[in-house]
Design a protein around this motif. Structure first.
Motif, mmCIF file in Angstrom:
data_model
loop_
_atom_site.group_PDB
_atom_site.id
_atom_site.type_symbol
_atom_site.label_atom_id
_atom_site.label_comp_id
_atom_site.label_asym_id
_atom_site.label_seq_id
_atom_site.Cartn_x
_atom_site.Cartn_y
_atom_site.Cartn_z
ATOM 1 N N ALA A 187 8.355 25.993 -22.620
ATOM 2 C CA ALA A 187 8.679 26.463 -23.969
ATOM 3 C C ALA A 187 7.937 27.769 -24.227
ATOM 4 C CB ALA A 187 8.295 25.412 -24.993
ATOM 5 N N ASN A 244 14.576 32.784 -25.774
ATOM 6 C CA ASN A 244 13.291 32.101 -25.785
ATOM 7 C C ASN A 244 13.548 30.639 -25.412
ATOM 8 O OD1 ASN A 244 10.596 31.444 -26.323
ATOM 9 N ND2 ASN A 244 11.044 30.992 -28.477
ATOM 10 N N LEU A 256 13.181 26.913 -25.703
ATOM 11 C CA LEU A 256 12.700 25.969 -26.711
ATOM 12 C C LEU A 256 12.243 24.685 -26.043
ATOM 13 C CD1 LEU A 256 15.569 26.403 -29.338
ATOM 14 C CD2 LEU A 256 13.322 27.480 -29.353
ATOM 15 N N GLU A 257 13.011 24.241 -25.042
ATOM 16 C CA GLU A 257 12.744 22.962 -24.396
ATOM 17 C C GLU A 257 13.200 23.058 -22.963
ATOM 18 O OE1 GLU A 257 14.245 20.037 -27.555
ATOM 19 O OE2 GLU A 257 14.280 18.912 -25.668
ATOM 20 N N ARG A 293 16.954 29.793 -27.330
ATOM 21 C CA ARG A 293 17.400 30.502 -28.529
ATOM 22 C C ARG A 293 17.629 31.968 -28.184
ATOM 23 N NH1 ARG A 293 16.945 29.240 -33.743
ATOM 24 N NH2 ARG A 293 15.226 27.803 -33.436
ATOM 25 N N VAL A 347 21.386 28.819 -30.702
ATOM 26 C CA VAL A 347 20.740 27.971 -29.696
ATOM 27 C C VAL A 347 21.800 27.500 -28.710
ATOM 28 C CG1 VAL A 347 19.539 25.787 -29.314
ATOM 29 C CG2 VAL A 347 18.913 27.244 -31.255
#
Lengths: 189, 328
Positions: free
Chosen positions: A11, A23, A25-26, A44, A51
């Protein structure tokens, strides 16, 4: 720019996908006991905010996006751009309204903001978490009413509207949490 | 209390989990003792690793007597080869509780070092070893719901809407695309990789809900060390156990044919070459043991840390082990 293997995914890592900066996120590692491993990633898009989910074959690499967060001082707006300055180099950078998003309504000048730059261009601006702003317009205060929790709209000097308790008066200075846009407290001059 | 300058010294599993682990290990040993299965220990460091292109043996070097250069040795991804050498030497039924190592595997259900329960049962066939695995899991986890046995093909028809044994590659790819799976250049995945993708994303999360699911009769191309069941098409006498969507165990009605095993190892190395992975030395001592005669048997490898995780309802493997490798 560096490339990253799926082993390095976590992340916060910034990747370049189809020409856009993302970016992570998970990042979930999935692998059948005797089969091919995959990394299932939620990302994202830093340009659009959208997303998306993408699956990488584990061991694959992806180009990194040259995205850095820098602390810049906000100077002024000319109506079209918001101008920031690097306090060490005095270099100035202008952010457009897309990058400013909700941040613009909290800034009056000289605040230190976190500006996310992609290849040197502002993608997003985070204002300080707490700002103190003077109320320029609201209904007169109701003395003594400090417990009911009732609120009224108040316009602050930057143009934003904040819900404030009934006892707060025009001309007073208040502390606002920019993450929620919520009133925190009165500030004694 | 003073602020802890380095909180990473703390274990990620609580004391209650450590107690549950110890209790479950004692139950496992009692289970095998009750069935006359002998506990054995085999080396973690061996001269050969696995050829399987999806597994990576961590390697190290060690100075051994008689050599002036340190020898390259492989940490084992499972104790399978050494245990088969014991079986060929007449050990009878055996089990092992030990550490296994798989490079690059880390995530919610993976840690590069983990505890593996592996056992071999001469004389037990495919159906019987599944029954025994179900009994062991019920005993150790206290989850007593009767198990479901579901063929690989039926599971794919039910949860992915395709026939994994017969569907053409483009249809499998289309199914993945329809589920929104974007893996970049599709040419780099082989047919079995696509099936793995569908299995891990669409099928597995729906297996073992409320009761254990044994996924059986794998495609022959995924037989690994299992024998084949003749048919049209033939399938592998292999199973995987799922509980709450998580793969817990893998079992085989074991291949005993040394020639066939050598061919599969060579095919693995060809797949490694195609994928740009280093070729692995073949374990000649295992093949010699198979040639000498491995008894008809079935075997199971069961991930103990994951069993603890599902038995206690923990959301992450880190909470089932004291020190994950990144904090070790």
């Amino acid at each position: 720019m560096a490339t990253y293997s799926t082993n390095e995914f976590k992340a916060g890592l910034k990747l370049l996908i189809d020409g856009d900066p993302y970016n992570i996120l998970e990042n979930e590692y999935v692998k059948p006991g005797k089969g091919q491993a995959f990394n299932r990633v939620r990302l994202r898009n830093l340009k659009t905010g959208r997303v998306l989910e993408r699956t990488f074959k584990s061991g694959d690499t992806c180009e990194g996006a040259d995205v850095v967060d820098t602390e810049l001082q906000y100077l002024y707006t000319d109506g079209e751009f918001w101008h920031f300055m690097n306090p060490e180099t005095f270099e100035q950078i202008a952010a457009g309204s897309t990058a400013m998003a909700d941040a613009a309504q909290w800034l009056k000048g000289e605040e230190t903001c976190i500006v996310t730059l992609w290849n040197g261009v502002p993608m997003a601006v985070q204002p300080p978490i707490f700002v103190t702003l003077q109320i320029t317009d609201c209904e007169p205060g109701v003395r003594g009413d400090t417990v009911t929790g009732a609120t009224k709209p108040a316009k602050v000097e930057t143009g934003a509207t904040v819900k404030v308790p009934l006892f707060v008066n025009q001309g007073e200075t208040i502390k606002v949490d920019t993450r929620t846009g919520g009133y925190m407290s009165r500030v004694k001059e | 209390m003073r602020a802890d300058p380095m909180p990473e010294w703390r274990p990620t599993a609580g004391v209650a989990v450590l107690r549950a682990r110890a209790r479950m290990l004692a139950q496992l040993r009692a289970f095998f003792a009750g069935r006359d299965v002998l506990e054995v220990e085999t080396p973690a460091l061996c001269n050969a690793g696995v050829t399987d292109p999806h597994l990576t043996n961590p390697a190290t070097t060690c100075l051994l007597p008689g050599g002036h250069e340190p020898r390259r040795l492989y940490l084992q991804t499972s104790p399978e080869y050494a245990m088969k050498r014991l079986l060929a030497a007449g050990s009878g039924a055996i089990y092992q509780i030990g550490k296994a190592f798989r490079g690059g595997e880390a995530g919610r259900c993976h840690n590069p070092e983990f505890t593996l329960i592996e056992w071999y049962r001469p004389g037990l066939d495919y159906a019987a070893i599944i029954t025994e695995t179900a009994a062991l899991v019920a005993e150790v986890t206290g989850r007593r719901a009767a198990e479901e046995r579901l063929s690989y093909a039926e599971a794919f028809r039910r949860h992915a809407g395709i026939d994994p044994l017969r569907a053409a590659l483009p249809a499998i790819r289309e199914r993945a695309a329809a589920a929104g799976m974007d893996v970049g250049d599709p040419e780099r995945l082989e047919r079995d990789d696509w099936l793995d993708l569908l299995l891990s994303h669409l099928v597995a999360p729906r297996l073992g809900l409320g009761r254990p699911t044994f996924l059986t009769e794998f495609p022959a191309s995924q037989a690994a060390l299992a024998r084949l069941i003749p048919g049209d098409p033939p399938v592998a006498a292999r199973f995987e156990l799922f509980i709450e969507g998580i793969e817990i165990a893998n079992g085989f009605h074991e291949l005993t044919d040394a020639g066939e095993q050598r061919r599969r190892f060579a095919e693995d190395n060809r797949r490694r070459a195609r994928a740009g992975l280093p070729e692995m030395p073949i374990d000649e001592r295992l093949l010699a043991a198979l040639a000498a005669g491995l008894p008809e048997c079935s075997g199971v490898a069961l991930g103990f840390d994951r069993l603890v995780m599902v038995a206690l309802g923990l959301p992450d493997l880190r909470q089932a082990i004291a020190f994950p490798t990144d904090l070790a």
